[in-house]
Scaffold this active site. Structure first.
Site, PDB file in Angstrom:
ATOM      1  N   THR A 142       0.818  -1.117   0.033  1.00  0.00           N
ATOM      2  CA  THR A 142      -0.029  -0.031  -0.163  1.00  0.00           C
ATOM      3  C   THR A 142       0.930   1.418  -0.061  1.00  0.00           C
ATOM      4  O   THR A 142       2.021   1.150   0.416  1.00  0.00           O
ATOM      5  CB  THR A 142      -0.775   0.023   1.281  1.00  0.00           C
ATOM      6  OG1 THR A 142      -1.374   1.025   1.373  1.00  0.00           O
ATOM      7  CG2 THR A 142      -0.072  -0.208   2.530  1.00  0.00           C
ATOM      8  N   ASP A 143       0.108   2.307  -0.455  1.00  0.00           N
ATOM      9  CA  ASP A 143       1.023   3.607  -0.594  1.00  0.00           C
ATOM     10  C   ASP A 143       1.018   4.179   1.176  1.00  0.00           C
ATOM     11  O   ASP A 143       1.741   5.105   1.418  1.00  0.00           O
ATOM     12  CB  ASP A 143       0.390   5.017  -1.226  1.00  0.00           C
ATOM     13  CG  ASP A 143      -1.205   4.990  -0.994  1.00  0.00           C
ATOM     14  OD1 ASP A 143      -1.820   4.313  -0.019  1.00  0.00           O
ATOM     15  OD2 ASP A 143      -1.651   5.893  -1.566  1.00  0.00           O
ATOM     16  N   GLU A 144       0.434   3.695   1.914  1.00  0.00           N
ATOM     17  CA  GLU A 144       0.177   4.219   3.439  1.00  0.00           C
ATOM     18  C   GLU A 144       1.562   3.970   3.959  1.00  0.00           C
ATOM     19  O   GLU A 144       1.978   4.365   4.916  1.00  0.00           O
ATOM     20  CB  GLU A 144      -0.822   3.272   4.197  1.00  0.00           C
ATOM     21  CG  GLU A 144      -2.241   3.774   3.653  1.00  0.00           C
ATOM     22  CD  GLU A 144      -3.310   3.476   4.488  1.00  0.00           C
ATOM     23  OE1 GLU A 144      -2.954   3.588   5.796  1.00  0.00           O
ATOM     24  OE2 GLU A 144      -4.553   3.621   4.211  1.00  0.00           O
ATOM     25  N   TYR A 167      -1.970  -0.486  11.201  1.00  0.00           N
ATOM     26  CA  TYR A 167      -2.057  -1.111   9.804  1.00  0.00           C
ATOM     27  C   TYR A 167      -0.774  -0.882   8.874  1.00  0.00           C
ATOM     28  O   TYR A 167      -0.231  -1.906   8.376  1.00  0.00           O
ATOM     29  CB  TYR A 167      -3.396  -0.577   9.032  1.00  0.00           C
ATOM     30  CG  TYR A 167      -3.408  -0.955   7.579  1.00  0.00           C
ATOM     31  CD1 TYR A 167      -3.403  -2.344   7.197  1.00  0.00           C
ATOM     32  CD2 TYR A 167      -3.151   0.168   6.658  1.00  0.00           C
ATOM     33  CE1 TYR A 167      -3.357  -2.636   5.792  1.00  0.00           C
ATOM     34  CE2 TYR A 167      -3.222  -0.166   5.337  1.00  0.00           C
ATOM     35  CZ  TYR A 167      -3.164  -1.659   4.945  1.00  0.00           C
ATOM     36  OH  TYR A 167      -3.247  -1.668   3.555  1.00  0.00           O
ATOM     37  N   LYS A 171       2.061  -3.315   7.362  1.00  0.00           N
ATOM     38  CA  LYS A 171       2.543  -3.560   5.781  1.00  0.00           C
ATOM     39  C   LYS A 171       3.829  -3.093   5.722  1.00  0.00           C
ATOM     40  O   LYS A 171       4.407  -3.718   4.838  1.00  0.00           O
ATOM     41  CB  LYS A 171       1.593  -2.605   5.293  1.00  0.00           C
ATOM     42  CG  LYS A 171       0.008  -3.092   5.263  1.00  0.00           C
ATOM     43  CD  LYS A 171      -0.226  -4.482   4.427  1.00  0.00           C
ATOM     44  CE  LYS A 171       0.215  -4.669   2.863  1.00  0.00           C
ATOM     45  NZ  LYS A 171      -0.338  -5.955   2.541  1.00  0.00           N
TER      46      LYS A 171
HETATM   47  P1  NAD Z   1      -9.670  -7.300   2.185  1.00  0.00           P
HETATM   48  O1  NAD Z   1      -9.777  -6.885   3.681  1.00  0.00           O
HETATM   49  O2  NAD Z   1     -10.896  -6.919   1.613  1.00  0.00           O
HETATM   50  O3  NAD Z   1      -9.386  -8.659   1.894  1.00  0.00           O
HETATM   51  C1  NAD Z   1      -8.419  -9.411   2.573  1.00  0.00           C
HETATM   52  C2  NAD Z   1      -8.529 -10.962   2.413  1.00  0.00           C
HETATM   53  O4  NAD Z   1      -7.497 -11.646   2.924  1.00  0.00           O
HETATM   54  C3  NAD Z   1      -9.847 -11.608   2.740  1.00  0.00           C
HETATM   55  O5  NAD Z   1     -10.486 -12.574   1.703  1.00  0.00           O
HETATM   56  C4  NAD Z   1      -9.426 -12.163   3.860  1.00  0.00           C
HETATM   57  O6  NAD Z   1     -10.221 -13.398   4.354  1.00  0.00           O
HETATM   58  C5  NAD Z   1      -8.048 -12.652   3.797  1.00  0.00           C
HETATM   59  N1  NAD Z   1      -7.182 -12.841   4.880  1.00  0.00           N
HETATM   60  C6  NAD Z   1      -7.317 -12.054   5.856  1.00  0.00           C
HETATM   61  N2  NAD Z   1      -6.330 -12.906   6.964  1.00  0.00           N
HETATM   62  C7  NAD Z   1      -5.992 -13.945   6.285  1.00  0.00           C
HETATM   63  C8  NAD Z   1      -5.105 -15.045   6.744  1.00  0.00           C
HETATM   64  N3  NAD Z   1      -4.552 -15.053   8.065  1.00  0.00           N
HETATM   65  N4  NAD Z   1      -4.764 -15.965   6.046  1.00  0.00           N
HETATM   66  C9  NAD Z   1      -5.453 -16.044   4.806  1.00  0.00           C
HETATM   67  N5  NAD Z   1      -6.181 -15.235   4.433  1.00  0.00           N
HETATM   68  C10 NAD Z   1      -6.466 -14.093   5.131  1.00  0.00           C
HETATM   69  O7  NAD Z   1      -8.295  -6.633   1.638  1.00  0.00           O
HETATM   70  P2  NAD Z   1      -8.140  -5.751   0.174  1.00  0.00           P
HETATM   71  O8  NAD Z   1      -8.636  -4.258   0.516  1.00  0.00           O
HETATM   72  O9  NAD Z   1      -8.641  -6.278  -0.868  1.00  0.00           O
HETATM   73  O10 NAD Z   1      -6.761  -5.498   0.209  1.00  0.00           O
HETATM   74  C11 NAD Z   1      -5.867  -6.616  -0.362  1.00  0.00           C
HETATM   75  C12 NAD Z   1      -4.391  -6.494  -0.112  1.00  0.00           C
HETATM   76  O11 NAD Z   1      -4.133  -5.079  -1.048  1.00  0.00           O
HETATM   77  C13 NAD Z   1      -4.030  -6.086   1.168  1.00  0.00           C
HETATM   78  O12 NAD Z   1      -2.515  -6.669   1.349  1.00  0.00           O
HETATM   79  C14 NAD Z   1      -3.964  -4.587   1.261  1.00  0.00           C
HETATM   80  O13 NAD Z   1      -2.838  -4.065   2.243  1.00  0.00           O
HETATM   81  C15 NAD Z   1      -3.483  -4.372  -0.067  1.00  0.00           C
HETATM   82  N6  NAD Z   1      -3.861  -2.674  -0.498  1.00  0.00           N
HETATM   83  C16 NAD Z   1      -5.333  -2.568  -0.440  1.00  0.00           C
HETATM   84  C17 NAD Z   1      -5.716  -1.364  -0.976  1.00  0.00           C
HETATM   85  C18 NAD Z   1      -7.119  -0.669  -0.732  1.00  0.00           C
HETATM   86  O14 NAD Z   1      -7.465   0.154  -1.164  1.00  0.00           O
HETATM   87  N7  NAD Z   1      -7.899  -1.700  -0.471  1.00  0.00           N
HETATM   88  C19 NAD Z   1      -4.795  -0.305  -1.461  1.00  0.00           C
HETATM   89  C20 NAD Z   1      -3.360  -0.894  -1.510  1.00  0.00           C
HETATM   90  C21 NAD Z   1      -3.150  -1.989  -1.032  1.00  0.00           C
HETATM   91  O1  DAU Z   2      -4.099   3.858   0.626  1.00  0.00           O
HETATM   92  C1  DAU Z   2      -4.400   2.552   0.614  1.00  0.00           C
HETATM   93  C2  DAU Z   2      -5.116   2.245   1.556  1.00  0.00           C
HETATM   94  O2  DAU Z   2      -6.651   2.883   1.367  1.00  0.00           O
HETATM   95  C3  DAU Z   2      -5.078   0.652   1.753  1.00  0.00           C
HETATM   96  O3  DAU Z   2      -4.065   0.238   1.839  1.00  0.00           O
HETATM   97  C4  DAU Z   2      -6.185   0.261   2.953  1.00  0.00           C
HETATM   98  O4  DAU Z   2      -6.218  -1.040   2.860  1.00  0.00           O
HETATM   99  C5  DAU Z   2      -7.380   0.885   2.597  1.00  0.00           C
HETATM  100  O5  DAU Z   2      -8.475   0.462   3.639  1.00  0.00           O
HETATM  101  C6  DAU Z   2      -7.462   2.283   2.243  1.00  0.00           C
HETATM  102  O6  DAU Z   2      -7.208   2.935   3.850  1.00  0.00           O
HETATM  103  P1  DAU Z   2      -7.784   4.339   3.982  1.00  0.00           P
HETATM  104  O7  DAU Z   2      -7.921   4.474   5.423  1.00  0.00           O
HETATM  105  O8  DAU Z   2      -7.645   5.312   3.245  1.00  0.00           O
HETATM  106  O9  DAU Z   2      -9.308   4.237   3.576  1.00  0.00           O
HETATM  107  P2  DAU Z   2     -10.764   4.316   4.298  1.00  0.00           P
HETATM  108  O10 DAU Z   2     -11.694   3.891   3.329  1.00  0.00           O
HETATM  109  O11 DAU Z   2     -11.020   3.515   5.589  1.00  0.00           O
HETATM  110  O12 DAU Z   2     -10.893   5.873   4.436  1.00  0.00           O
HETATM  111  C7  DAU Z   2     -10.746   7.037   3.423  1.00  0.00           C
HETATM  112  C8  DAU Z   2     -10.713   8.200   3.969  1.00  0.00           C
HETATM  113  O13 DAU Z   2     -12.074   8.371   4.369  1.00  0.00           O
HETATM  114  C9  DAU Z   2      -9.908   8.446   5.377  1.00  0.00           C
HETATM  115  O14 DAU Z   2      -9.470   9.683   5.361  1.00  0.00           O
HETATM  116  C10 DAU Z   2     -10.943   8.278   6.363  1.00  0.00           C
HETATM  117  C11 DAU Z   2     -12.148   8.554   6.098  1.00  0.00           C
HETATM  118  N1  DAU Z   2     -13.500   8.099   6.514  1.00  0.00           N
HETATM  119  C12 DAU Z   2     -13.542   6.712   6.373  1.00  0.00           C
HETATM  120  C13 DAU Z   2     -14.443   6.141   6.888  1.00  0.00           C
HETATM  121  C14 DAU Z   2     -14.525   4.544   6.982  1.00  0.00           C
HETATM  122  C15 DAU Z   2     -14.452   8.971   6.885  1.00  0.00           C
HETATM  123  O15 DAU Z   2     -14.296  10.122   7.051  1.00  0.00           O
HETATM  124  N2  DAU Z   2     -15.495   8.256   7.421  1.00  0.00           N
HETATM  125  C16 DAU Z   2     -15.803   6.896   7.454  1.00  0.00           C
HETATM  126  O16 DAU Z   2     -16.837   6.236   7.952  1.00  0.00           O
END
Ligand code: NAD
Ligand code: DAU
Length: 360
Positions: A142-144, A167, A171
């Site tokens: 992730t970019d975080e 988190y 990562k």
């Molecule tokens: P998600 O939470 O939707 O899905 C995570 C998946 O991993 C689920 O299917 C869950 O069952 C599985 N999982 C969790 N713990 C596990 C374990 N111990 N063993 C096996 N499986 C397990 O997550 P996502 O948003 O799809 O993110 C996927 C990946 O991409 C993560 O590594 C996250 O850090 C990265 N990522 C997410 C975003 C975003 O915006 N969501 C952006 C950049 C990177």
């Molecule tokens: O940047 C990549 C990341 O983006 C991923 O690595 C993470 O897995 C993914 O969850 C996401 O993280 P964020 O914290 O940016 O996403 P989230 O949707 O939780 O929040 C987006 C923005 O909105 C953040 O500034 C917090 C705000 N927010 C979020 C929720 C859930 C609110 O204002 N209200 C809310 O209820």
């Protein structure tokens, strides 16, 4: 490479990555390894569940014996690793779950690669492209990990790590482990760090699907702090395409940032969602703005993320294929057409507990 394990394939991004690999590689076996936590949902893969090159295995990456069994059974030559705890608010409430899955789980997978792959030092040193490669550990991050930006600037692949939440720290630790195993043991790896994804199958605890769900049900839209926090949004299918292309074409040892140059302040994004949804639902223009509810801020909230994805474009020609207007429209339509999916994942106990926890 013939047998590819994709971890976390039942989750949001993982399900799109599994689909991309299954559809484009009929000659390869795609093994989806997922523990099916609250975020894993096999409904996300209904359309490909009977594909001849697709296998699902329920396994937990924090349990060495479970993943070792699968390494013995399938002899995977590569791993695309997405399994993780992914929600920042949950990491604030329960950091240890994140350390277990994201750090220990990643280390367990790397140990299996080390144990079961006959590693050649040449492979790991970055001079092998996708065509010659024998093994690969592709780590999805992730970019975080780069921390938070001020009003200007972008994250590049050279930006120093500065994670700010449990988190992102977990990562970042997993990213460091991947590079360390490459350097020390010769595990061939590639990493990518992506910005915020949105699209179908997104669990409704994250901002966009939560707001879609709440606008639909006329429930409050919780805005953390002043709503001026900024995120850089990418349609999930474009992320999956990028991962597939990097997996097959990039050199070993490379890192790529993935993003869409598409920054939105949270409050502006929520108003855009309201605009599009009120129109689609036949409500009066702006009717759902009354649902906007400012709540207490997320502790340690990162101000702004913005990805510079120039390297990926220059090296591999990748660019997003879906504009934000189109992607958001497609996402809203998907949720409106899949209200059963939404009901299933939001059933009973799960009710945006975290946002309420921060509300004053
Ligand atoms: P998600 O939470 O939707 O899905 C995570 C998946 O991993 C689920 O299917 C869950 O069952 C599985 N999982 C969790 N713990 C596990 C374990 N111990 N063993 C096996 N499986 C397990 O997550 P996502 O948003 O799809 O993110 C996927 C990946 O991409 C993560 O590594 C996250 O850090 C990265 N990522 C997410 C975003 C975003 O915006 N969501 C952006 C950049 C990177
Ligand atoms: O940047 C990549 C990341 O983006 C991923 O690595 C993470 O897995 C993914 O969850 C996401 O993280 P964020 O914290 O940016 O996403 P989230 O949707 O939780 O929040 C987006 C923005 O909105 C953040 O500034 C917090 C705000 N927010 C979020 C929720 C859930 C609110 O204002 N209200 C809310 O209820």
């Amino acid at each position: 490479m013939k047998n590819i394990i994709i971890t976390g394939g039942a989750g949001f991004i993982g399900s799109h990555v599994v689909r991309e690999f299954v559809k484009n590689n009929p000659d390869k076996k795609i093994i989806n390894l997922d523990a099916l936590t609250y975020a894993g949902n096999l409904e996300n893969l209904k359309d490909i569940e009977n594909a001849p090159n697709y296998i699902f295995e329920k396994a937990d990456i924090t349990k060495e014996e479970e993943i070792e069994k699968l390494f013995r059974r399938y002899k995977p030559d590569s791993v695309v690793h997405l399994a993780a705890e992914s929600h920042v608010d949950r990491s604030i409430a329960d950091p240890n779950a994140f350390i277990n899955t994201n750090v220990i789980g990643t280390a367990n997978l790397l140990n299996m690669c080390r144990k079961y792959w006959a590693l050649s030092p040449v492979e790991s040193r970055g001079n092998s492209d996708g065509k010659k490669r024998m093994h690969l550990f592709y780590h999805v991050s992730t970019d975080e990990v780069y921390g938070a930006l001020g009003d200007t600037g972008f994250f590049t692949e050279q930006t120093p790590y500065d994670p700010q939440s449990p988190y992102s720290a977990s990562k970042a630790a997993s990213d460091h482990l991947v590079r360390a195993y490459g350097n020390t043991y010769g595990v061939p790896f590639i990493l990518s760090n992506c910005s915020n994804n949105y699209g179908p199958n997104h669990f409704p605890e994250k901002l966009i699907p939560l707001c879609i769900s709440n606008i639909l049900q006329e429930k409050p839209l919780p805005v953390y702090g002043d709503g001026n926090y900024t995120r850089d949004w990418l349609f999930v299918v474009d992320h999956a395409r990028a991962i597939h292309q990097i997996f097959f074409e990039a050199k070993t040892g490379e890192t790529y940032n993935i993003g869409g140059f598409n920054e939105w302040k949270n409050i502006d994004l929520i108003k855009e969602l309201i605009k599009q949804m009120d129109e689609k639902l036949g409500r009066e223009k702006g009717a759902s703005e009354r649902l906007i509810t400012y709540v207490k801020d997320r502790p340690g909230h990162d101000k702004r993320y913005a990805i510079d994805a120039t390297k990926l474009n220059k090296d591999l020609g990748w660019k997003p294929s879906v504009s934000f207007q189109e992607g958001l429209g497609r996402t809203i339509d998907w949720y409106l057409e899949n209200q059963e999916w939404l009901k299933n994942v939001t059933s009973g106990a799960y009710q945006n507990y975290y946002a309420r926890q921060y509300s004053s």
